[in-house]
Each structure stands twice: as C-alpha cells, then as structure tokens.
Design a protein around this motif. Structure first.
Motif, PDB file in Angstrom:
ATOM      1  N   ARG A 294       0.836  -1.215   0.000  1.00 38.46           N
ATOM      2  CA  ARG A 294       0.000   0.000   0.000  1.00 38.46           C
ATOM      3  C   ARG A 294       0.864   1.256   0.000  1.00 38.46           C
ATOM      4  O   ARG A 294       0.824   2.071   0.920  1.00 38.46           O
ATOM      5  CB  ARG A 294      -0.968  -0.009   1.176  1.00 38.46           C
ATOM      6  N   GLY A 295       1.639   1.359  -1.063  1.00 36.55           N
ATOM      7  CA  GLY A 295       2.510   2.519  -1.207  1.00 36.55           C
ATOM      8  C   GLY A 295       2.057   3.415  -2.347  1.00 36.55           C
ATOM      9  O   GLY A 295       0.882   3.439  -2.726  1.00 36.55           O
ATOM     10  N   THR A 296       3.012   4.131  -2.913  1.00 36.35           N
ATOM     11  CA  THR A 296       2.699   5.119  -3.949  1.00 36.35           C
ATOM     12  C   THR A 296       2.057   4.483  -5.178  1.00 36.35           C
ATOM     13  O   THR A 296       1.053   4.988  -5.705  1.00 36.35           O
ATOM     14  CB  THR A 296       3.982   5.865  -4.369  1.00 36.35           C
ATOM     15  N   LEU A 297       2.635   3.351  -5.645  1.00 35.09           N
ATOM     16  CA  LEU A 297       2.105   2.695  -6.837  1.00 35.09           C
ATOM     17  C   LEU A 297       0.672   2.202  -6.606  1.00 35.09           C
ATOM     18  O   LEU A 297      -0.171   2.280  -7.506  1.00 35.09           O
ATOM     19  CB  LEU A 297       2.999   1.534  -7.252  1.00 35.09           C
ATOM     20  N   TYR A 298       0.413   1.693  -5.401  1.00 36.96           N
ATOM     21  CA  TYR A 298      -0.935   1.221  -5.084  1.00 36.96           C
ATOM     22  C   TYR A 298      -1.936   2.362  -5.206  1.00 36.96           C
ATOM     23  O   TYR A 298      -2.983   2.221  -5.861  1.00 36.96           O
ATOM     24  CB  TYR A 298      -0.979   0.623  -3.677  1.00 36.96           C
ATOM     25  N   PHE A 299      -1.628   3.486  -4.573  1.00 30.18           N
ATOM     26  CA  PHE A 299      -2.573   4.606  -4.608  1.00 30.18           C
ATOM     27  C   PHE A 299      -2.682   5.210  -6.009  1.00 30.18           C
ATOM     28  O   PHE A 299      -3.738   5.712  -6.400  1.00 30.18           O
ATOM     29  CB  PHE A 299      -2.162   5.664  -3.580  1.00 30.18           C
ATOM     30  N   PHE A 300      -1.597   5.142  -6.780  1.00 29.09           N
ATOM     31  CA  PHE A 300      -1.667   5.628  -8.165  1.00 29.09           C
ATOM     32  C   PHE A 300      -2.634   4.756  -8.974  1.00 29.09           C
ATOM     33  O   PHE A 300      -3.480   5.279  -9.707  1.00 29.09           O
ATOM     34  CB  PHE A 300      -0.284   5.607  -8.802  1.00 29.09           C
TER      35      PHE A 300
END
Length: 605
Positions: A294-300
C-alpha cells in the motif's frame, strides 16, 4: 448573467462550418469510445468471483475457463461489429442494422435497449468510480452519492464543450489507466513466477463437487458484463475523421486487443494470488496491494482506476446523443434531440442522459451494483439483434465472400442469444424489470411517431387550393389599471384593428367605479368593458367574455388578446411582482380560436 456563466463553462459558440474540426482521430476515439469497455476490467473478474464464492474458495479455479469463454465471446463480437462498420458506415449500430433487415419493431427494441443501457452505464460507472475511491479512503463512504453526482456534472460540462475537447482531456487518464494495468499485470506475473507472492492453494486439476452448471452459467453471464461498451464504436462512426469506417474499424480492433490482454491478466492474477471478493475492497485493489504493497504505486493505480470508472460513462455521452439523433430523425424521439448546441454537439441528448443518470444514482443511494445485470441484458439484446440483422443482410445481398461473413454473424448471434437467455434465467430477479420497462419505451416511440404523423397531416397544405383568408380582427386588452404599460399596449392595438376593447375585472363596486371614472377622464379612444368577479378570479370572467365575442365574431374576425407586461431591468426584480400575465397567457393559449400576444414595456431602472 446566465449567458456569462454558460460561456465560462462551455466556451464560445462554434460555426456550423467548424464541424469537421470536431471529428476524432483514432487516438482520441479509442480514449473516448472505449472507456466503458476498458473500465470493465476493474469489475468484470470481480463479478465472476462473487458468483463462484457461493461454492467456496476452491471454486475459484473455474474463474480461468470462464474468463477464456468471455474472451472468446469478445473476439466474436469484435469481428462481427467490424463487419457492421463497413456494411453501415453511417453509424447507428444495432438500431440501423435491425431497421434495415428485420423490421421497425426490432429496431426500436434495439434502440430502446441501448438508450436505457447508456443511462445505466453513467449511473453504474459513476458509482463504481466512487467505490474505488472509498476503497482507498473509507472515511468518504458517506459522501458516495455527492461524489458520483459531482462526476456526472463534470462529464456533462466537459461533453457540452464538444467532442474534440472532451477527448483531449479524457485521453490522458484513460491511457494512464491502460499503462498502469499493464504495469500491474507485468509486475504481478513476475512476482508470482519468481515466488515473491503467495500462490493460490487451488490446483488447476481441482474439482469441486458442489459447483453446478447453473452456477457456472451465472458466473459466465456475470463476467460478460465486461463486454458492455463494445458496440459504441459502431454507433459513433460519424464522429470519426475520414475515412470514417476504416478509422472506426481500426479503433475497434485496438480496443478489443487491449481489453482482452487486460482482462486475461487480471483474471490470472486474481486466481494466482487467491483473491476473494470483498465488499469493502475491490479485486484490483487487492491485487495492487499484494503486488506493490500500500505505497505510492498502489494509490496511483487506485486513483487512475477510480478515474477510468468515472470516465467509462463518457462512452455513453458519445453514443447516446448520436443514437437519439437517429431515432429523432426517424420521428421516434422528440425533435429537440436533432438540434446541435453552441459547441456543435447534441446538447439536449447530453443533458437528458445526465438528468436520468443522476436520478438513478440518488434513487439507489450510490449502490448501483444491482443494475449491472440489468444493463448487461440491455446491451446483449442489441448484440443479438445486430448479429441477426447482419445474417439476413448477407443472405439477401450475397456480396463476395458472404458465406464466411454469414458464419461469423451466425456464431455471434447464437452466442449472444445464449448469453441473453443465461442472464434472464440466472438473474431474473435482477432483470425482470426490463421486460416491463422496455415495452413501455417502445410504446412511447410509437406514440411519438404517431403524434408527428398526425401533426404533419394537419399542417400540410395544398399549394393549389389552400390560400390565406382575409378576416377582420377583434382585439381585447385585459388591464388592471391605467399605466404606461397599458398606454403602450393600446397604442400598438390601434395599429392592428379599429375594433379594440379594453377589459377591466374588478372585485368590488368601489374599484370598478374608480376605474370607470379614470377611463372616462383619460379617454384613449377605445371602449372599456368592466366585469365584476365575485370569487376574485380574473381568468374565468375573461374567458367568458372571450367565448361571447368568439361566438359572435368567429366567422368574420380573428380574436386577438394583447396582454400588457412590463419587463424589469434585472431578472431578480421579477420575483417582486405578480406573474398574472404569465398565468393568463398559459391559460388562454389553449383556446383554439384565440391569438394570444404579449406586448412588453421595458423598465429603465
């Protein structure tokens, strides 16, 4: 003020000669017309898994063969609609195909189904986009209806600005979504193959005793919801740049390839990762979390998924107005759907689509997932009729290579008919209303057509026999006092006729006496008729007077009612005055032998 706000929101009016500049390139058309189909990747696999979960986690294996079957149907539809594009380059899709080859009733069923489907598409897409946002930010769950309505308003304004401008804006997030899903698939497959992810416990050879054929068919029909929107390209051929049919066919093929790859990838990852449907988190969200954390790529990915789910509605905004135009041209919808707006789009169709979709979102409280089977049936009915129509065309016309084309459409027709029957059988509790609503829509089409035919019959004249008749004119002016508004109206009335009568309706003897004295003192040169209303009604005594004059004069005179009305300098000042003139005009205009005219007097301050 309204005009200034309108210009700020949708831009300057465009000349009719600028319409060629509103045509779409393949790059923009792929974005604006495939958003519905591509967005189904976000929920197509999930719909399969939700059904299979009824048989337990081990039944998830069946999601793979079911996904393969959905891909086979996608290939059939793409090839079939490619043939339709070249056969009917004027657009209209299933409606035109059915009208030309099967009959009017079938074409109206196809057209009505698609119109309903597009309305449902906007409602479902805006709600699905809201789900993606609330999956990442659960605290926004209570505002889901407002979020969905906000996006409908945004898409409405964007499409009112014109096809080209909306395509330019929407192409960026749509292609970002495609790239992000491809990155997710590639990284997810790599992580699984290298042992970086916990593999599903289910073996490919596993069998589940409690999985019935009925359950598998239900899961397959749910997965077919991923195919909605495939027909949009064939409906919107006129929106393409020249050569329209070649560009449309190329766009359709690109859409099919991209959709097939993404759907396959998400289905495989969902199985490999052992993903199970969760009402609080989408399947794509779970795959992204398992792949990237649940990091940057997930939220993107969640962000662009939410955007594409919202923008899936834009396919409907492109196809609904065009289909409405074609139905209106054939007199099955109001003529207002044929009118192009300031930005050369069919703005009435856009506004109508937005209004009905917003009503659905509000009515269902933003929870429109139960509408997915309904709008899937709504699109598979036109699929079936389109394939049947093309079969009849090949048999009738027999062009070069028609046997192979007939085979393709025959397979397509039998497949889509089977899917439609599966939907009806397995999800009847969700789709029964279409059997009530669709006949009402088709009946409405016939009633509209009948009205236009009756109107044309009554308005048509014989140029050799029907000539204007010279008649006199009795002018009646309703007044409430002696003012400059009345002076302006009396002055105008004298230019129309020598037979002018002013009518004053009083509620008591004192007011009547005062009016008669003032009128005699003013002496404008026309007669004053005074009526007393015991029940304080102005319209009833006036109507009785008109009927009396009509009975005496109808054979020799026109009867014209001139209504004095002052126009305030600012719009809000109208709220400070009684709107008697408006009510009077609305009441009297329905009298078939009376001409009603408003004579305005403009206030300067």
């Amino acid at each position: 003020m309204f005009e200034k706000v309108k210009r700020m929101l949708i831009g300057r009016p465009m000349k009719s000669t600028e319409i060629e500049g509103e045509k779409l390139s393949k790059f923009k058309a792929l974005a604006i017309l495939s958003s519905d189909a591509l967005s189904s990747v976000a929920y197509g696999t999930e719909q399969i898994l939700i059904v299979l979960m009824a048989a337990g986690a081990a039944a998830m294996w069946y999601s793979i063969p079911i996904s393969v079957a959905v891909l086979g149907l996608l290939a059939i539809l793409i090839v079939s609609y490619r043939q339709t594009i070249f056969a009917y380059p004027g657009g209209g899709g299933a409606y035109i195909v059915a009208k030309e080859n099967i009959g009017v009733s079938s074409s109206l069923i196809a057209g009505g189904s698609l119109l309903v489907d597009y309305i449902l598409t906007v409602a479902v897409s805006s709600s699905a986009g809201t789900d993606a946002i609330t999956s990442a930010f659960p605290e926004l769950h209570d505002y889901r209806v407002l979020i969905a309505l906000g996006m409908i308003v945004f898409l409405t304004i964007l499409n009112l600005r014109g096809v080209t401008e909306s395509a330019s804006v929407l192409a960026i997030p749509i292609y970002l979504f495609v790239v992000s899903i491809f990155v997710l698939i590639i990284c997810g497959v790599f992580k699984y193959l290298t042992g970086g992810a916990v593999a599903s416990a289910h073996e490919l050879s596993a069998t589940v005793s409690n999985v019935s054929l009925f359950l598998l068919l239900k899961a397959f029909s749910s997965g077919c919801s991923a195919l909605t929107g495939v027909e949009a390209v064939s409906n919107a051929i006129p929106n393409f740049r020249k050569p329209e049919e070649k560009n449309a066919a190329a766009t359709l093929m690109m859409m099919g390839i991209i959709l097939g790859i993404m759907f396959t990838g998400i289905s495989l990852l969902a199985y490999w990762y052992g993903i199970q449907p969760n009402p609080k988190e989408t399947v794509v969200s779970q795959i992204a979390a398992a792949t990237f954390g649940r990091g940057t790529l997930y939220f993107f990915i969640q962000g662009v998924t939410a955007i594409i789910l919202f923008l899936a509605a834009n396919t409907a905004y492109s196809a609904f107005p065009l289909l409405s135009f074609m139905l209106a041209k054939d007199k099955y919808l109001p003529h207002m759907f044929m009118v192009r707006g300031d930005r050369l789009g069919f703005s009435n169709g856009i506004l109508f689509l937005s209004s009905l979709s917003a009503i659905l979102v509000i009515a269902f409280g933003g929870h429109t997932e139960n509408l997915i089977p309904l709008y899937a049936v709504g699109v598979f009915i036109p699929f079936t009729l389109s394939q049947l129509g093309m079969m009849i065309r090949w048999i009738r016309v027999k062009p070069s290579g028609w046997q192979f084309k007939l085979l393709i459409n025959t397979v397509g027709m039998l497949t889509t008919l089977s899917i439609t029957l599966i939907f009806i059988t397995t999800k009847f509790s969700h789709v029964w209303m279409i059997f009530v609503f669709l006949p009402i829509v088709v009946y409405g089409f016939f009633r509209i057509r009948k009205h236009y035919e009756n109107t044309a019959d009554q308005l048509r004249i014989d140029l050799s026999l029907d000539k204007p008749i010279s008649k006199g004119n009795t002018v009646i002016i309703p007044i409430s006092g002696i003012t400059r508004v009345v002076l302006n109206t009396v002055s105008y009335a004298k230019t129309l006729s020598d037979n002018v009568v002013a009518v004053y309706i009083g509620f008591d003897d004192e007011s009547i006496q005062k009016m008669e004295q003032k009128w005699e003192e003013w002496d404008p040169g026309i007669r004053l008729v005074v009526l007393k209303s015991r029940y304080r009604s102005i319209l009833r005594p006036l109507l009785k007077l008109i009927q009396t004059v009509e009975w005496k004069k109808s054979e020799e005179d026109h009867i014209t009612i001139l209504i004095p009305q002052f126009i305030t300098k600012h719009w809000w000042e109208n709220l400070l005055h009684n709107q008697t003139s408006i009510m009077m005009r609305a009441y009297l205009i329905r009298n078939k032998n009376v001409i009603v005219t408003t004579v305005p007097f403009h206030l300067k301050r």
